[in-house]
Enzyme design. Structure first.
Site, PDB file in Angstrom:
ATOM      1  N   HIS A  21       0.837  -1.202   0.000  1.00  0.00           N
ATOM      2  CA  HIS A  21       0.000   0.000   0.000  1.00  0.00           C
ATOM      3  C   HIS A  21       0.872   1.253   0.000  1.00  0.00           C
ATOM      4  CE1 HIS A  21      -4.019  -1.898   1.097  1.00  0.00           C
ATOM      5  NE2 HIS A  21      -3.174  -2.905   1.070  1.00  0.00           N
ATOM      6  N   ASP A 118      -7.034   4.820   2.706  1.00  0.00           N
ATOM      7  CA  ASP A 118      -7.698   3.569   2.356  1.00  0.00           C
ATOM      8  C   ASP A 118      -8.428   2.929   3.553  1.00  0.00           C
ATOM      9  OD1 ASP A 118      -5.232   2.865   3.489  1.00  0.00           O
ATOM     10  OD2 ASP A 118      -4.506   1.814   1.718  1.00  0.00           O
ATOM     11  N   THR A 139      -6.120   0.492  -3.418  1.00  0.00           N
ATOM     12  CA  THR A 139      -5.130  -0.321  -4.115  1.00  0.00           C
ATOM     13  C   THR A 139      -5.712  -1.683  -4.489  1.00  0.00           C
ATOM     14  OG1 THR A 139      -4.254  -1.168  -2.021  1.00  0.00           O
ATOM     15  CG2 THR A 139      -3.230   0.811  -2.916  1.00  0.00           C
ATOM     16  N   GLU A 357       2.990  -5.104 -11.653  1.00  0.00           N
ATOM     17  CA  GLU A 357       4.421  -5.240 -11.911  1.00  0.00           C
ATOM     18  C   GLU A 357       4.700  -6.405 -12.851  1.00  0.00           C
ATOM     19  OE1 GLU A 357       6.091  -3.373  -7.690  1.00  0.00           O
ATOM     20  OE2 GLU A 357       6.193  -5.526  -8.041  1.00  0.00           O
TER      21      GLU A 357
END
Length: 456
Positions: A21, A118, A139, A357
């Site tokens: 995060h 968040d 996220t 990623e």
């Protein structure tokens, strides 16, 4: 930089104290700072050193160190989820809740335009009192929130999680029967200060001024539209937020070791800082990596109840894989490892940061979700996007075996496999899309414009 006449924003960010995060919020901060906007990130004091090299605009991005308040049962030196086993994450959340007075003082001093958050569900009320707009920056993927947290599903949690909620977009995303009890239990369990994870998330989503996601409409547009209808508020997209190359280089230890193997031959396995594998699952996983016969690097937290990975691994295992396999229990530079030419396969828990990623690298993807949004991410990746292969599990209890993991790795690494060819082609297509010129800039500009519009 900014266009003449545009309002320059000052944004405060307060992400959950988990590395995935923290880095996701920092990557977004880099995109905002690249356009001239100022960002202040609230971060545990000692954790800052791990993120300094990812701050690409130190003149505009400031880290504001926070001392983690003491909580009974939380080790005094714990700052992030990487420092404690999964059952203690609730205490870390309690510690964050106890920072409310400190955060108010900081906000009064900084006087920002916006605050991104968040899990600290009390931020919207605090921000509203201070005249600051609150952005629930998630996220977790839009598909995951749409499936598990919609108001339709929230009506007493009466809807069976095994089935999508009413109006959910057509998709391969669906939970299996053995996954439902674990997710339902996690949602109802306390997650800091006597609040369940479910209630904390629903309060955050319901009370914020705007919902925002690290996502793009080409991949998850229907889920975003569904959320706008459900929560009756804007859903903003910052784009995929592809991490830029950090200013640091890969540690010499890992670079040297990985460079000893041929291109595309190494299996990299990582389950993130919030992993909750028990000893038996941990052993099945590492034994599966051995069974592939391929070189491997596994970055795994010690299983629940253990202080190190070494005390869990059988002694003969270390001897058998010597020279071709390593199990590392500490934090590693995942982004730099994934970009190393020797990496050919990524076995991932399907956290949102890890999947992004992976998509912008050439490595093949094997999906092994543990819980919550990871399961939805895996279905999205394997079913809707068809960019990876999910490990098969037993129907009755979801147990995975070393054979099933090994089979999945071998399947994606087999150049002659029909399945491998399909996921390779789809992966290449989405990689090209994500890395195309101006995609990030387009989303970033649109995201900033909509944030600026909130202040008018």
């Amino acid at each position: 930089m900014n266009n003449a006449g545009e309002k320059m924003l000052h944004i405060v960010m307060y992400p959950w104290f988990a590395m995935g995060h923290l880095t996701a919020f920092l990557h977004t901060s880099n995109k905002l700072a690249a356009k001239g906007h100022r960002v202040s990130i609230l971060i545990p004091t000692k954790t800052q050193s791990k993120l300094n090299s990812f701050n690409l605009h130190p003149a505009l991005i400031s880290f504001i160190p926070l001392d983690v308040p003491p909580v009974d049962g939380l080790p005094s030196d714990a700052e992030t989820t990487a420092d404690v086993p999964f059952p203690l994450h609730t205490h870390l959340m309690t510690a964050m809740d106890r920072t409310e007075a400190t955060i108010e003082t900081i906000l009064l001093d900084l006087k920002p335009d916006l605050i991104f958050f968040d899990f600290t569900h009390w931020i919207p009320a605090l921000a509203r009192r201070l005249g600051i707009k609150s952005i629930h920056y998630c996220t977790i993927s839009p598909a995951s929130i749409a499936y598990t947290m919609s108001p339709e599903r929230d009506r007493g949690l009466k809807l069976n999680l095994e089935y999508p909620p009413p109006g959910f977009p057509p998709s391969a995303v669906k939970l299996r029967s053995y996954e439902v009890p674990a997710i339902a239990s996690f949602e109802k369990n306390e997650f800091g200060s006597g609040v369940s994870f479910h209630d904390r998330m629903m309060a955050s989503l319901t009370n914020c001024d705007v919902m925002a996601f690290k996502a793009c409409k080409e991949m998850e547009g229907p889920f975003c539209d569904y959320l706008e209808r459900q929560f009756r508020k804007p859903v903003l997209l910052s784009g995929p937020v592809i991490p830029e190359t950090p200013t640091s280089t890969l540690d010499e230890k890992w670079d040297k070791w990985l460079s000893g193997f041929k291109k595309g031959s190494v299996v990299y396995c990582a389950f993130g800082s919030q992993s909750n594998l028990n000893k038996h699952q941990f052993l099945e996983l590492v034994l599966a990596l051995e069974r592939t016969g391929l070189p491997f690097l596994a970055a795994l937290k010690p299983p629940t109840g253990y202080n190190s990975v070494e005390e869990v691994l059988p002694e003969e295992f270390i001897d058998r894989v010597k020279g071709r396999g390593i199990v590392e229990g500490g934090w590693v530079q995942q982004q730099l490892i994934l970009s190393h030419p020797s990496i050919g396969c990524f076995v991932t828990h399907c956290g949102s940061g890890s999947t992004t990623e992976a998509l912008v690298q050439d490595c093949h993807i094997v999906l092994l979700p543990e819980f919550g949004d990871q399961i939805v991410n895996a279905r999205l990746m394997a079913g809707d996007l068809k960019v990876g292969v999910e490990v098969e599990r037993r129907d009755e209890d979801g147990w995975f075996t070393k054979e099933s993991i090994c089979n999945a790795v071998k399947l994606v690494m087999d150049e002659n496999s029909e399945v491998a060819n399909e996921v390779r082609l789809n992966h290449a297509k989405w990689k090209e899309f994500l890395l195309q010129d101006n995609l990030e800039s387009f989303y970033n500009d649109e995201f900033i414009t909509k944030l600026q519009d909130l202040l008018e």
